[in-house]
Design an enzyme around this catalytic site. Structure first.
Site, PDB file in Angstrom:
ATOM      1  N   ASN A  79       0.862  -1.187   0.000  1.00 25.01           N
ATOM      2  CA  ASN A  79       0.000   0.000   0.000  1.00 25.01           C
ATOM      3  C   ASN A  79       0.895   1.233   0.000  1.00 25.01           C
ATOM      4  OD1 ASN A  79      -1.811   2.028   0.372  1.00 25.01           O
ATOM      5  ND2 ASN A  79      -2.520   1.377   2.401  1.00 25.01           N
ATOM      6  N   LYS A 121       0.056   4.247  -0.380  1.00 24.48           N
ATOM      7  CA  LYS A 121      -0.614   5.460   0.123  1.00 24.48           C
ATOM      8  C   LYS A 121      -0.366   6.619  -0.865  1.00 24.48           C
ATOM      9  CE  LYS A 121      -0.431   3.460   4.673  1.00 24.48           C
ATOM     10  NZ  LYS A 121      -0.409   3.635   6.123  1.00 24.48           N
ATOM     11  N   HIS A 141      -9.808   1.553   4.762  1.00 22.60           N
ATOM     12  CA  HIS A 141      -8.538   1.737   5.482  1.00 22.60           C
ATOM     13  C   HIS A 141      -8.756   2.722   6.628  1.00 22.60           C
ATOM     14  CE1 HIS A 141      -4.417   2.886   6.360  1.00 22.60           C
ATOM     15  NE2 HIS A 141      -4.053   1.768   5.759  1.00 22.60           N
ATOM     16  N   GLU A 201      -7.126   5.155   7.630  1.00 10.38           N
ATOM     17  CA  GLU A 201      -6.907   6.557   7.259  1.00 10.38           C
ATOM     18  C   GLU A 201      -8.135   7.129   6.558  1.00 10.38           C
ATOM     19  OE1 GLU A 201      -3.165   5.876   5.244  1.00 10.38           O
ATOM     20  OE2 GLU A 201      -2.300   5.364   7.181  1.00 10.38           O
ATOM     21  N   GLU A 211      -5.659  -4.333  10.705  1.00  6.33           N
ATOM     22  CA  GLU A 211      -4.649  -3.293  10.888  1.00  6.33           C
ATOM     23  C   GLU A 211      -4.939  -2.531  12.171  1.00  6.33           C
ATOM     24  OE1 GLU A 211      -2.646  -2.308   6.862  1.00  6.33           O
ATOM     25  OE2 GLU A 211      -4.196  -0.847   7.259  1.00  6.33           O
ATOM     26  N   GLY A 237       2.252   2.895  10.859  1.00  8.49           N
ATOM     27  CA  GLY A 237       3.215   3.984  10.708  1.00  8.49           C
ATOM     28  C   GLY A 237       3.910   4.392  12.002  1.00  8.49           C
ATOM     29  N   SER A 285       3.200  -1.582  10.527  1.00  5.56           N
ATOM     30  CA  SER A 285       4.648  -1.646  10.748  1.00  5.56           C
ATOM     31  C   SER A 285       5.255  -3.009  10.409  1.00  5.56           C
ATOM     32  CB  SER A 285       4.997  -1.225  12.180  1.00  5.56           C
ATOM     33  OG  SER A 285       4.598   0.112  12.409  1.00  5.56           O
TER      34      SER A 285
HETATM   35  P1  13P Z   1       2.816   0.868   7.811  1.00  2.93           P
HETATM   36  O1  13P Z   1       3.334  -0.448   7.265  1.00  2.93           O
HETATM   37  O2  13P Z   1       3.538   2.058   7.311  1.00  2.93           O
HETATM   38  O3  13P Z   1       2.657   0.814   9.294  1.00  2.93           O
HETATM   39  O4  13P Z   1       1.317   1.023   7.202  1.00  2.93           O
HETATM   40  C1  13P Z   1       0.417  -0.007   7.340  1.00  2.93           C
HETATM   41  C2  13P Z   1      -0.775   0.275   6.512  1.00  2.93           C
HETATM   42  O5  13P Z   1      -1.557   1.168   6.812  1.00  2.93           O
HETATM   43  C3  13P Z   1      -0.968  -0.529   5.292  1.00  2.93           C
HETATM   44  O6  13P Z   1      -2.236  -0.342   4.762  1.00  2.93           O
END
Ligand code: 13P
Length: 254
Positions: free
Chosen positions: A9, A11, A96, A98, A168, A174, A214
């Protein structure tokens, strides 16, 4: 046996040329075939560039990070399921955290998108997960149960089978704080039990559940050894082709 699925992903990262460079390096690292399913989820604007760079490499699939549920119309700034199909997209991430927290997506909106994805023959990757506050309150199962029942409402067994769930935990995204393998396995087992209640145990047994939050080359293998963890949804570490390739290779050793 559930085939593992490892997805990148990206982003809101990667221009077209950066995406093409990533794919060129990643293909050299990964070789001509993989035992696990590999999906790259670029921003909309880099999907065509990834397709172009993949060329004949059919073992890598392409997905999107979001979409609207309507087929077309007056929805300024949105992208439809048919537009994604037009770009040879196979998977789409929906719900997601976010999108839920920054863009107000509710379980009902997620459900509309999930059903629209299946109608368009796109496979949704539906994200669920609790915040740190919810975990500390002891509400993990309540939160996951609500998100699953809401997001997956009115799906038949075949559609559920073709849906991927991504667990997640919001506190692990992150932050560099990964859930321990035991914490993740516990949540995944709960998710599978809930999927069994939503459909039936045989269907639940076939649904792939990814872990995200992560994931890095040094923790991916341990997570992948857990019985209910069927892959990873990787954010930060998927921006580097070598580290993403190492994660894929770690999953293959399982
Ligand atoms: P990170 O791997 O940067 O923690 O992000 C995870 C994520 O949101 C994948 O969709």
């Amino acid at each position: 046996m559930r085939k593992k699925i490892i997805a990148a992903n990206w982003k809101m990262n990667m221009t077209q040329s950066e995406a093409a460079d990533f794919v060129a390096t990643f293909l050299l690292e990964i070789g001509e075939s993989t035992e696990v399913e590999v999906v790259i989820l670029p921003p909309f604007t880099a999907i065509a560039a990834v397709n172009g760079a993949l060329d004949q490499a059919q073992h890598i699939k392409v997905g999107a990070q979001n979409m609207h549920w309507e087929r077309s119309g007056a929805f300024t700034g949105e992208i439809s399921p048919a537009m994604l199909r037009d770009l040879f997209v196979r998977y789409v991430v929906l719900g997601h955290s976010e999108r839920r927290t920054l863009f107000g997506e509710t379980d009902e909106i997620v459900n509309r998108k999930v059903r629209a994805a299946h109608e368009a023959m796109l496979r949704p990757i539906v994200c669920v997960g609790e915040t740190l506050e919810q975990r500390e309150r002891g509400d993990v199962e309540k939160v996951l149960g609500t998100q699953l029942r809401g997001g997956l409402a009115r799906l038949g067994a075949k559609e559920l089978h073709e849906t991927v769930i991504a667990y997640e935990p919001v506190w692990a995204i992150g932050t560099g704080k990964t859930a321990t393998a035991e914490q993740a396995q516990e949540a995944h087992a709960f998710i599978r039990r809930t999927l069994g209640e939503i459909s039936d145990d045989a269907t639940a047994d076939k649904i792939r559940i990814q872990y995200g939050g992560s994931v890095k080359p040094d923790n991916a293998r341990t997570l992948m050894t857990q019985p209910d963890i069927d892959g990873a949804l990787v954010g930060g570490a998927s921006l580097d082709p070598r580290s993403f390739a190492q994660i894929v290779q770690g999953a293959q050793e399982e």
